[in-house]
Design a protein around this motif. Structure first.
Motif, short mmCIF file in Angstrom:
data_model
loop_
_atom_site.label_atom_id
_atom_site.label_comp_id
_atom_site.label_asym_id
_atom_site.label_seq_id
_atom_site.Cartn_x
_atom_site.Cartn_y
_atom_site.Cartn_z
N ARG A 247 120.04 -7.80 -0.14
CA ARG A 247 118.70 -8.33 -0.03
C ARG A 247 118.12 -9.71 -0.09
NH1 ARG A 247 118.07 -5.12 -5.18
NH2 ARG A 247 116.21 -6.12 -5.33
N SER A 250 117.98 -10.97 3.20
CA SER A 250 116.78 -10.67 3.89
C SER A 250 115.80 -11.85 3.40
CB SER A 250 116.47 -9.11 3.41
OG SER A 250 115.02 -8.84 4.02
N GLU A 341 112.08 -11.14 -3.11
CA GLU A 341 111.72 -10.26 -1.97
C GLU A 341 110.22 -10.63 -1.73
OE1 GLU A 341 114.33 -6.73 -0.75
OE2 GLU A 341 114.08 -6.80 -2.77
N THR A 381 109.25 -6.96 7.97
CA THR A 381 108.67 -6.57 6.73
C THR A 381 108.08 -5.28 6.87
OG1 THR A 381 106.60 -7.70 7.26
CG2 THR A 381 108.00 -8.75 5.79
N TYR A 383 109.96 -2.96 8.49
CA TYR A 383 111.21 -2.18 8.24
C TYR A 383 111.44 -2.21 6.90
CZ TYR A 383 112.38 -1.15 13.11
OH TYR A 383 112.47 -0.37 14.44
N GLU A 384 111.34 -3.33 6.19
CA GLU A 384 111.75 -3.59 4.68
C GLU A 384 110.42 -4.12 3.89
OE1 GLU A 384 115.14 -5.93 4.19
OE2 GLU A 384 116.18 -5.25 5.71
N PRO A 408 119.81 -2.98 2.29
CA PRO A 408 119.02 -3.29 3.30
C PRO A 408 119.41 -2.72 4.52
CG PRO A 408 120.47 -5.12 2.89
CD PRO A 408 120.47 -4.08 1.90
#
Length: 408
Positions: A247, A250, A341, A381, A383-384, A408
């Protein structure tokens, strides 16, 4: 390259890379500068990034720095994070491709026995494999079954990063007999593997994403990296660090995109055409509104960067603890990474949107390519999303609940 510099390692921290951290950061900047020269044109063309992967391979970045397979999950994550952030500032899609490669290729050092991790890491570095795939849960899952001739892998891996250009795939599969999820590595050239590119997203077009079909693909003992069970009785705190490790890659991607768009907008404001707005004259670089916007976005991005540095320091401490790490300590690290995040997502979304206002109506020009930053950040963002991470932080702060094991 961006507004907020990539985090630096303490001078007292030992250097495990052959050429040294300074060397790899210099290589990353040179590669990023090379990618930046034609980033807008390549993004608009949307071709499979074979050439971009070749640039990474020629620079040696695919082999940086090979995990040792030690008990502590020994890999030079601080350098890898800085490299991904530098590349992402120039090209968000290639930054994601490289980050996914590091995460998947180094996952064995946390999931596998040291001997197996060392074998995989050494061969991957020597042959400069590019890794693709994903370890997050999906429905229906891939299935790992036993036959008279050994274990085989079946099913369809939905959209995953890097699979079209990958030399090795790392995927999540569920054992048919016990239901336990495992991380499995597969050679895409193996019989029964079919890769389909389906890059139709409006952003992150050069991540070489696609789907993979597995039809009775043979899986050996060395192909099973380790368990991905979220059960604390099965997954050790050390192995659970795979979640915050991935993460944080990401997070670096999002920060790189935010820094990249601000750096490019700043360059445009200084030497390019001046911003324009329909109801006021052409602005000066010293226009109060322009300066205020730059100030707000710089504070937002640097604040996210500072929180990310805290998360990285906590993760580094957790990795150093090795098998002595407790689940409570892991929970502290995971919650801090969740905060990073959220902060990085907000910095990326707001910076990429408001940078268009700084440049003005001319930012609509496809030639300038400012829109790619917003599209890349927004696609990633989606997708995650960060809303679940906010809930995790709130539940941890209020109730002491351990954040879930999320990949992720």
């Amino acid at each position: 390259m961006g507004v907020a510099p990539a985090p630096s390692r303490s001078p007292s921290e030992p250097d495990r890379t052959g050429n040294g951290r300074a060397h790899w950061l210099r290589v990353a900047r040179e590669t990023a500068d090379d990618l930046a020269t034609d980033a807008a044109a390549r993004e608009q063309a949307g071709k499979t990034p074979f050439d971009e992967v070749s640039r990474l391979r020629e620079a040696g970045l695919l082999a940086l720095p090979a995990p040792t397979g030690s008990e502590s999950g020994d890999a030079d994550w601080p350098t890898a994070y800085a490299v991904v952030r530098e590349i992402a500032a120039a090209d968000g899609a290639i930054g994601q491709l490289l980050g996914c490669h590091y995460f998947l290729s180094w996952s064995a050092c946390l999931l596998s026995e040291p001997a197996l991790a060392a074998r995989i890491g050494s061969r991957s570095a020597a042959e400069q494999w590019c890794w693709g795939g994903g370890l997050a849960p999906q429905e229906p899952p891939l299935r790992l079954s036993r036959t008279a001739h050994g274990r085989v892998l079946d099913g369809r891996q939905s959209y995953a990063t890097g699979v079209v250009v990958a030399d090795r795939l790392a995927v999540r599969a569920v054992r048919a007999d016990t239901g336990e999820p495992l991380a499995v590595v597969v050679d895409p050239a193996r019989h029964g593997v079919r890769v389909d590119g389906d890059a139709d997203a409006f952003g992150q077009r050069l991540t070489a994403g696609g789907s993979v079909e597995f039809d009775a693909v043979p899986v050996t003992g060395d192909d099973a990296l380790g368990s991905l069970s979220a059960d604390e009785d099965t997954l050790s705190p050390r192995a659970a660090l795979l979640s915050p490790v991935g993460r944080l890659l990401s997070v670096q991607l999002r920060l790189g995109i935010a820094e990249g768009v601000l750096a490019e907008a700043r360059e445009y404001s200084r030497i390019g055409d001046q911003p324009w707005h329909p109801d006021r004259p052409v602005d000066s670089p010293r226009d109060p509104q322009v300066l205020t916007t730059y100030g707000e976005l710089t504070v937002l991005t640097r604040s996210a960067s500072a929180l990310t540095d805290q998360a990285m320091a906590a993760l580094h401490g957790g990795l150093a603890r090795g098998t002595d790490l407790t689940y409570d300590e892991y929970a502290d690290i995971s919650a801090l990474v969740s905060m990073a995040e959220v902060a990085a997502s907000r910095a990326a979304q707001e910076s990429t949107a408001r940078a268009l206002d700084i440049v003005g109506a001319r930012s609509a020009s496809a030639r300038l390519g400012f829109d790619r930053f917003w599209r890349n950040a927004r696609t990633h963002t989606l997708y995650e999303p960060f809303a679940p991470r906010l809930r995790d932080v709130g539940d941890y702060y209020l109730n002491g609940a351990h954040p879930p094991f999320v990949l992720p």
